[in-house]
Scaffold this motif. Structure first.
Motif, PDB file in Angstrom:
ATOM      1  N   ALA A 102       6.018  -2.396  -0.005  1.00 25.32           N
ATOM      2  CA  ALA A 102       5.654  -3.808  -0.024  1.00 25.32           C
ATOM      3  C   ALA A 102       6.578  -4.541   0.932  1.00 25.32           C
ATOM      4  O   ALA A 102       7.796  -4.451   0.804  1.00 25.32           O
ATOM      5  N   ASP A 103       6.008  -5.227   1.916  1.00 22.66           N
ATOM      6  CA  ASP A 103       6.788  -6.029   2.856  1.00 22.66           C
ATOM      7  C   ASP A 103       6.699  -7.486   2.440  1.00 22.66           C
ATOM      8  O   ASP A 103       5.619  -7.973   2.095  1.00 22.66           O
ATOM      9  N   PHE A 104       7.837  -8.167   2.473  1.00 25.98           N
ATOM     10  CA  PHE A 104       7.859  -9.587   2.124  1.00 25.98           C
ATOM     11  C   PHE A 104       9.046 -10.255   2.794  1.00 25.98           C
ATOM     12  O   PHE A 104       9.976  -9.593   3.252  1.00 25.98           O
ATOM     13  N   GLN A 105       8.987 -11.555   2.863  1.00 27.98           N
ATOM     14  CA  GLN A 105      10.046 -12.353   3.472  1.00 27.98           C
ATOM     15  C   GLN A 105      11.047 -12.725   2.380  1.00 27.98           C
ATOM     16  O   GLN A 105      10.674 -13.284   1.357  1.00 27.98           O
ATOM     17  N   HIS A 106      12.324 -12.402   2.605  1.00 25.53           N
ATOM     18  CA  HIS A 106      13.389 -12.742   1.658  1.00 25.53           C
ATOM     19  C   HIS A 106      14.266 -13.799   2.297  1.00 25.53           C
ATOM     20  O   HIS A 106      14.578 -13.714   3.485  1.00 25.53           O
ATOM     21  N   GLU A 107      14.664 -14.790   1.521  1.00 25.62           N
ATOM     22  CA  GLU A 107      15.422 -15.901   2.098  1.00 25.62           C
ATOM     23  C   GLU A 107      16.777 -15.489   2.639  1.00 25.62           C
ATOM     24  O   GLU A 107      17.257 -16.044   3.615  1.00 25.62           O
ATOM     25  N   GLY A 108      17.422 -14.484   2.060  1.00 26.73           N
ATOM     26  CA  GLY A 108      18.740 -14.082   2.527  1.00 26.73           C
ATOM     27  C   GLY A 108      18.740 -12.936   3.522  1.00 26.73           C
ATOM     28  O   GLY A 108      19.604 -12.849   4.392  1.00 26.73           O
ATOM     29  N   MET A 109      17.768 -12.033   3.410  1.00 31.03           N
ATOM     30  CA  MET A 109      17.775 -10.819   4.214  1.00 31.03           C
ATOM     31  C   MET A 109      16.679 -10.764   5.268  1.00 31.03           C
ATOM     32  O   MET A 109      16.573  -9.786   5.995  1.00 31.03           O
ATOM     33  N   GLY A 110      15.843 -11.759   5.324  1.00 28.44           N
ATOM     34  CA  GLY A 110      14.761 -11.746   6.304  1.00 28.44           C
ATOM     35  C   GLY A 110      13.595 -10.899   5.820  1.00 28.44           C
ATOM     36  O   GLY A 110      13.241 -10.919   4.649  1.00 28.44           O
ATOM     37  N   LEU A 111      13.009 -10.131   6.728  1.00 33.05           N
ATOM     38  CA  LEU A 111      11.878  -9.279   6.379  1.00 33.05           C
ATOM     39  C   LEU A 111      12.385  -8.034   5.652  1.00 33.05           C
ATOM     40  O   LEU A 111      13.254  -7.321   6.148  1.00 33.05           O
ATOM     41  N   VAL A 112      11.844  -7.788   4.462  1.00 31.59           N
ATOM     42  CA  VAL A 112      12.305  -6.697   3.595  1.00 31.59           C
ATOM     43  C   VAL A 112      11.134  -5.797   3.249  1.00 31.59           C
ATOM     44  O   VAL A 112      10.021  -6.272   3.016  1.00 31.59           O
ATOM     45  N   ARG A 113      11.383  -4.491   3.221  1.00 30.26           N
ATOM     46  CA  ARG A 113      10.396  -3.522   2.739  1.00 30.26           C
ATOM     47  C   ARG A 113      10.954  -2.866   1.478  1.00 30.26           C
ATOM     48  O   ARG A 113      12.021  -2.263   1.499  1.00 30.26           O
ATOM     49  N   LEU A 114      10.206  -2.994   0.407  1.00 29.43           N
ATOM     50  CA  LEU A 114      10.554  -2.343  -0.851  1.00 29.43           C
ATOM     51  C   LEU A 114       9.705  -1.083  -0.957  1.00 29.43           C
ATOM     52  O   LEU A 114       8.482  -1.155  -0.946  1.00 29.43           O
ATOM     53  N   GLY A 165       0.829  -1.198   0.000  1.00 28.85           N
ATOM     54  CA  GLY A 165       0.000   0.000   0.000  1.00 28.85           C
ATOM     55  C   GLY A 165       0.862   1.247   0.000  1.00 28.85           C
ATOM     56  O   GLY A 165       2.089   1.172  -0.147  1.00 28.85           O
ATOM     57  N   LEU A 166       0.230   2.383   0.156  1.00 31.38           N
ATOM     58  CA  LEU A 166       0.958   3.642   0.182  1.00 31.38           C
ATOM     59  C   LEU A 166       1.956   3.640   1.337  1.00 31.38           C
ATOM     60  O   LEU A 166       1.640   3.183   2.435  1.00 31.38           O
ATOM     61  N   GLU A 167       3.139   4.136   1.085  1.00 33.88           N
ATOM     62  CA  GLU A 167       4.199   4.121   2.092  1.00 33.88           C
ATOM     63  C   GLU A 167       3.852   4.997   3.284  1.00 33.88           C
ATOM     64  O   GLU A 167       4.234   4.709   4.406  1.00 33.88           O
ATOM     65  N   SER A 168       3.100   6.058   3.063  1.00 32.90           N
ATOM     66  CA  SER A 168       2.724   6.947   4.159  1.00 32.90           C
ATOM     67  C   SER A 168       1.820   6.240   5.175  1.00 32.90           C
ATOM     68  O   SER A 168       1.756   6.629   6.329  1.00 32.90           O
ATOM     69  N   GLU A 169       1.122   5.178   4.745  1.00 33.45           N
ATOM     70  CA  GLU A 169       0.237   4.441   5.633  1.00 33.45           C
ATOM     71  C   GLU A 169       0.920   3.245   6.293  1.00 33.45           C
ATOM     72  O   GLU A 169       0.348   2.605   7.169  1.00 33.45           O
ATOM     73  N   ALA A 170       2.152   2.921   5.864  1.00 32.33           N
ATOM     74  CA  ALA A 170       2.856   1.747   6.394  1.00 32.33           C
ATOM     75  C   ALA A 170       3.377   2.043   7.799  1.00 32.33           C
ATOM     76  O   ALA A 170       3.757   3.168   8.117  1.00 32.33           O
ATOM     77  N   LYS A 171       3.390   1.016   8.625  1.00 29.85           N
ATOM     78  CA  LYS A 171       3.914   1.156   9.977  1.00 29.85           C
ATOM     79  C   LYS A 171       5.438   1.099   9.945  1.00 29.85           C
ATOM     80  O   LYS A 171       6.022   0.267   9.264  1.00 29.85           O
ATOM     81  N   PHE A 172       6.078   1.971  10.689  1.00 36.04           N
ATOM     82  CA  PHE A 172       7.533   2.022  10.746  1.00 36.04           C
ATOM     83  C   PHE A 172       8.055   0.909  11.641  1.00 36.04           C
ATOM     84  O   PHE A 172       7.545   0.695  12.729  1.00 36.04           O
TER      85      PHE A 172
END
Length: 163
Positions: A130-142, A103-110
């Motif tokens: 967009a938050d997702f689980q990455h196998e090498g870096m763990g939890l990632v926010r793009l 969703g919009l980045e302004s609405e994302a929780k820090f």
């Protein structure tokens, strides 16, 4: 049905980037002038060094021009970094169905525990996260700035709760 959409986004120059660029240009110019002054003594060798320094300065200054390419292909989002239109570096590929939030980045929780990739155009009003689980870096926010065409290609692949 196959889906494909791509977008090029130019990274804006920050004041720090502009200062670095100015410093590189000034240092290259001063070095070239100083070497040209010395060329009176050892003409051919110094002239070759002046040309090499000028090209090196040009290469470094143009290397600060960065673009990002987003491409959505059949439910996968690829992000590439293009440096000076001469070098492409693949940053990440993620299945859109694996997005935990979108969703919009302004609405994302820090959250300090998230690795963040910021690949946007500088206009923070339309950044998406967009938050997702990455196998090498763990939890990632793009954090990126897709246009309407990219958003339309992303929406069908999202989980039901995120649409």
């Amino acid at each position: 049905m196959d889906t494909f959409a791509e977008q090029l986004v130019v990274k804006p120059m920050t004041p720090a980037d502009q200062a670095k660029k100015f410093g590189l240009i000034a240092a290259t110019g001063i070095l070239c002038l100083g070497l040209a002054y010395l060329s009176v003594m050892v003409m051919p060798l110094i002239l070759l060094v002046v040309c090499a320094v000028a090209y090196g300065g040009y290469f470094l200054v143009t290397g600060m021009n960065v673009e990002y390419e987003y491409s959505v292909t059949n439910g996968e989002l690829d992000v590439d970094k293009i440096i000076a239109k001469r070098k492409r570096k693949h940053m990440l590929t993620v299945k859109i169905a694996e997005f935990e939030t979108f969703g919009l980045e302004s609405e994302a929780k820090f959250d300090n525990n998230i690795t963040t990739f910021l690949v946007g155009d500088g206009d923070e009003a339309h950044y998406y996260a967009a938050d997702f689980q990455h196998e090498g870096m763990g939890l990632v926010r793009l954090v990126f700035s897709p246009n309407e065409r990219i958003l339309e290609a992303i929406r069908p692949s999202l989980k039901r709760g995120l649409r």
